[in-house]
Design a protein around this motif. Structure first.
Motif, PDB file in Angstrom:
ATOM      1  N   VAL A  34       0.869  -1.180   0.000  1.00 35.85           N
ATOM      2  CA  VAL A  34       0.000   0.000   0.000  1.00 35.85           C
ATOM      3  C   VAL A  34       0.904   1.228   0.000  1.00 35.85           C
ATOM      4  N   LEU A  35       0.774   2.029  -1.034  1.00 34.15           N
ATOM      5  CA  LEU A  35       1.660   3.160  -1.263  1.00 34.15           C
ATOM      6  C   LEU A  35       0.907   4.454  -1.005  1.00 34.15           C
ATOM      7  N   GLY A  36       1.530   5.399  -0.308  1.00 39.42           N
ATOM      8  CA  GLY A  36       0.913   6.688  -0.056  1.00 39.42           C
ATOM      9  C   GLY A  36       1.908   7.813  -0.259  1.00 39.42           C
ATOM     10  N   CYS A  37       1.573   8.779  -1.134  1.00 41.63           N
ATOM     11  CA  CYS A  37       2.498   9.882  -1.387  1.00 41.63           C
ATOM     12  C   CYS A  37       1.737  11.062  -1.979  1.00 41.63           C
ATOM     13  N   PHE A  38       1.895  12.247  -1.366  1.00 39.16           N
ATOM     14  CA  PHE A  38       1.327  13.488  -1.898  1.00 39.16           C
ATOM     15  C   PHE A  38       2.484  14.469  -2.103  1.00 39.16           C
ATOM     16  N   LEU A  39       2.624  14.965  -3.319  1.00 39.08           N
ATOM     17  CA  LEU A  39       3.782  15.756  -3.713  1.00 39.08           C
ATOM     18  C   LEU A  39       3.423  17.220  -3.900  1.00 39.08           C
ATOM     19  N   SER A  40       4.312  18.101  -3.421  1.00 38.14           N
ATOM     20  CA  SER A  40       4.131  19.539  -3.607  1.00 38.14           C
ATOM     21  C   SER A  40       5.486  20.186  -3.848  1.00 38.14           C
ATOM     22  N   SER A  41       5.539  21.113  -4.797  1.00 38.02           N
ATOM     23  CA  SER A  41       6.802  21.778  -5.121  1.00 38.02           C
ATOM     24  C   SER A  41       7.258  22.721  -4.011  1.00 38.02           C
ATOM     25  N   SER A  42       6.392  23.013  -3.036  1.00 38.13           N
ATOM     26  CA  SER A  42       6.756  23.904  -1.937  1.00 38.13           C
ATOM     27  C   SER A  42       7.272  23.157  -0.709  1.00 38.13           C
ATOM     28  N   ASP A  43       7.256  21.829  -0.742  1.00 37.97           N
ATOM     29  CA  ASP A  43       7.704  21.044   0.405  1.00 37.97           C
ATOM     30  C   ASP A  43       9.215  20.837   0.381  1.00 37.97           C
ATOM     31  N   PHE A 100      16.273  16.205  -4.967  1.00 39.88           N
ATOM     32  CA  PHE A 100      15.383  15.818  -6.074  1.00 39.88           C
ATOM     33  C   PHE A 100      14.274  16.870  -6.145  1.00 39.88           C
ATOM     34  N   PRO A 101      14.522  17.994  -6.824  1.00 43.09           N
ATOM     35  CA  PRO A 101      13.549  19.091  -6.875  1.00 43.09           C
ATOM     36  C   PRO A 101      12.237  18.668  -7.532  1.00 43.09           C
ATOM     37  N   LEU A 102      11.147  19.180  -6.976  1.00 40.06           N
ATOM     38  CA  LEU A 102       9.816  18.941  -7.537  1.00 40.06           C
ATOM     39  C   LEU A 102       9.368  20.197  -8.279  1.00 40.06           C
ATOM     40  N   ILE A 103       8.855  20.011  -9.482  1.00 39.68           N
ATOM     41  CA  ILE A 103       8.480  21.128 -10.340  1.00 39.68           C
ATOM     42  C   ILE A 103       6.983  21.073 -10.615  1.00 39.68           C
ATOM     43  N   ALA A 104       6.312  22.212 -10.418  1.00 40.09           N
ATOM     44  CA  ALA A 104       4.872  22.283 -10.699  1.00 40.09           C
ATOM     45  C   ALA A 104       4.613  21.994 -12.169  1.00 40.09           C
ATOM     46  N   GLY A 105       3.574  21.201 -12.426  1.00 35.82           N
ATOM     47  CA  GLY A 105       3.205  20.835 -13.785  1.00 35.82           C
ATOM     48  C   GLY A 105       3.802  19.522 -14.241  1.00 35.82           C
ATOM     49  N   ALA A 106       4.771  18.997 -13.494  1.00 34.17           N
ATOM     50  CA  ALA A 106       5.422  17.747 -13.885  1.00 34.17           C
ATOM     51  C   ALA A 106       4.690  16.541 -13.305  1.00 34.17           C
ATOM     52  N   GLU A 107       4.833  15.420 -13.992  1.00 39.25           N
ATOM     53  CA  GLU A 107       4.266  14.151 -13.522  1.00 39.25           C
ATOM     54  C   GLU A 107       5.388  13.312 -12.922  1.00 39.25           C
ATOM     55  N   TYR A 108       5.092  12.684 -11.784  1.00 36.84           N
ATOM     56  CA  TYR A 108       6.093  11.887 -11.090  1.00 36.84           C
ATOM     57  C   TYR A 108       5.565  10.474 -10.861  1.00 36.84           C
ATOM     58  N   VAL A 288      -2.398   5.648  -3.080  1.00 37.31           N
ATOM     59  CA  VAL A 288      -2.555   6.807  -3.955  1.00 37.31           C
ATOM     60  C   VAL A 288      -1.243   7.575  -4.039  1.00 37.31           C
ATOM     61  N   VAL A 289      -0.984   8.090  -5.234  1.00 35.41           N
ATOM     62  CA  VAL A 289       0.084   9.052  -5.471  1.00 35.41           C
ATOM     63  C   VAL A 289      -0.568  10.262  -6.113  1.00 35.41           C
ATOM     64  N   GLY A 290      -0.420  11.424  -5.504  1.00 36.88           N
ATOM     65  CA  GLY A 290      -1.075  12.622  -6.008  1.00 36.88           C
ATOM     66  C   GLY A 290      -0.211  13.846  -5.788  1.00 36.88           C
ATOM     67  N   GLY A 291      -0.696  14.993  -6.289  1.00 32.82           N
ATOM     68  CA  GLY A 291       0.048  16.237  -6.144  1.00 32.82           C
ATOM     69  C   GLY A 291      -0.860  17.378  -5.737  1.00 32.82           C
ATOM     70  N   TYR A 292      -0.253  18.463  -5.223  1.00 32.34           N
ATOM     71  CA  TYR A 292      -1.051  19.605  -4.774  1.00 32.34           C
ATOM     72  C   TYR A 292      -0.187  20.854  -4.681  1.00 32.34           C
TER      73      TYR A 292
END
Length: 300
Positions: A34-43, A100-108, A288-292
């Protein structure tokens, strides 16, 4: 007369067919990751939880009982791949975004593998836009009822999904027990109410969310349950000094998961309710894997 006889016979036949069954053998279900991850470029951190699923009739336990600590967890943007490290203190796999920088608009893509389980992966997109302002009206009653109305302007010319997240900030009361060591107490209070919204039919307009909570007696919070004895003035208490309110612009996966989780929790264990399935976008597993993106403010 014949009508009543027929009804009586049918009733008897139903009772006559009753039989206690004790030898039902349920199929053994192979546990899944069971995988859980919410991604944000501001984190500043990328956090991933990896647990294992359990059969519906298994004995309950804490989340620590289901944690998978020997997994190999990675995140990829399609070009670069990074490996996350397990933190035994938090129970998460993590990596700092400076590596590992996160960029808004990108899919991970977040993937996990562990011995004895199928390899799993899920994809999420970090939205580009975030709201620029928000406000809240808070009304707290003397019996613990707290109404919070949050208002914000929708991001125009795009389909948006939102989640409102509320945390209260409290301090230890002057009469509190010495065993309550934390001076400041921050706690999320939106687990059992609907916090997801869309801009359907209201593109570019002001949106509003009404959230109703029950926190305790007035502004007194009892983190270990309501006070015992006849007096409500127990010394086991914290006092609310403010609210941290977040308006999240989330991707479709985040919205669907949170919305389905609310539907599941709202059943309240009713055995006569229809099954409510929790959304998953994890291939060969669950979760779930999602972004915000996040806009936050504090109200006293």
């Amino acid at each position: 007369m014949y009508k009543f006889i027929l009804i009586a016979l049918i009733s008897v036949s139903f009772f006559a067919c009753e039989k206690e069954v004790t030898d039902i053998k349920l199929p053994n279900a192979k546990p899944k990751l069971v995988l859980g991850c919410f991604l944000s470029s501001s984190d500043s951190l990328i956090l991933v939880t990896v647990t294992k699923s359990v059969a519906i009739f298994s004995k309950g336990g804490s989340i620590d009982d289901y944690a998978v600590e020997n997994a190999s967890v990675t995140i990829s943007n399609g070009t670069n791949v990074a490996t996350l490290v397990f933190n035994s203190t938090t129970g998460n796999y993590q990596i700092e975004t400076k590596f590992f920088p996160l960029i808004a608009g990108a899919e991970y893509t977040v993937s996990a593998k562990a011995q004895g389980y199928d390899d799993v992966s899920g994809k999420g997109v970090i939205p580009v836009s975030k709201i620029s302002n928000g406000s809240a009206i808070i009304k707290a009653g003397q019996y613990g009822e707290t109404d919070i109305r949050v208002n914000w302007m929708d991001i125009a010319n795009e389909k948006n999904y939102y989640r409102i997240r509320v945390q209260y900030i409290a301090v230890k009361d002057s009469n509190a027990l010495s065993s309550l060591k934390d001076t400041v107490y921050v706690y999320s209070i939106d687990s059992y109410i609907k916090t997801t919204f869309t801009d359907e039919g209201k593109d570019g307009q002001e949106l509003s969310a009404q959230l109703d909570y029950f926190l305790g007696l007035g502004n007194n919070i009892y983190p270990y349950g309501f006070p015992s004895g006849n007096s409500p003035m127990s010394n086991k208490r914290y006092k609310i000094i403010g609210y941290l309110i977040e308006v999240l612009n989330v991707d479709y996966n985040y919205y669907q998961f949170q919305n389905s989780l609310y539907n599941f929790m709202s059943k309240g264990g009713d055995p006569f309710s229809e099954p409510s399935f929790v959304f998953t976008n994890v291939d060969k597993g669950l979760g779930v894997v999602g972004g915000y993106t996040r806009y936050s403010f504090i109200r006293n």
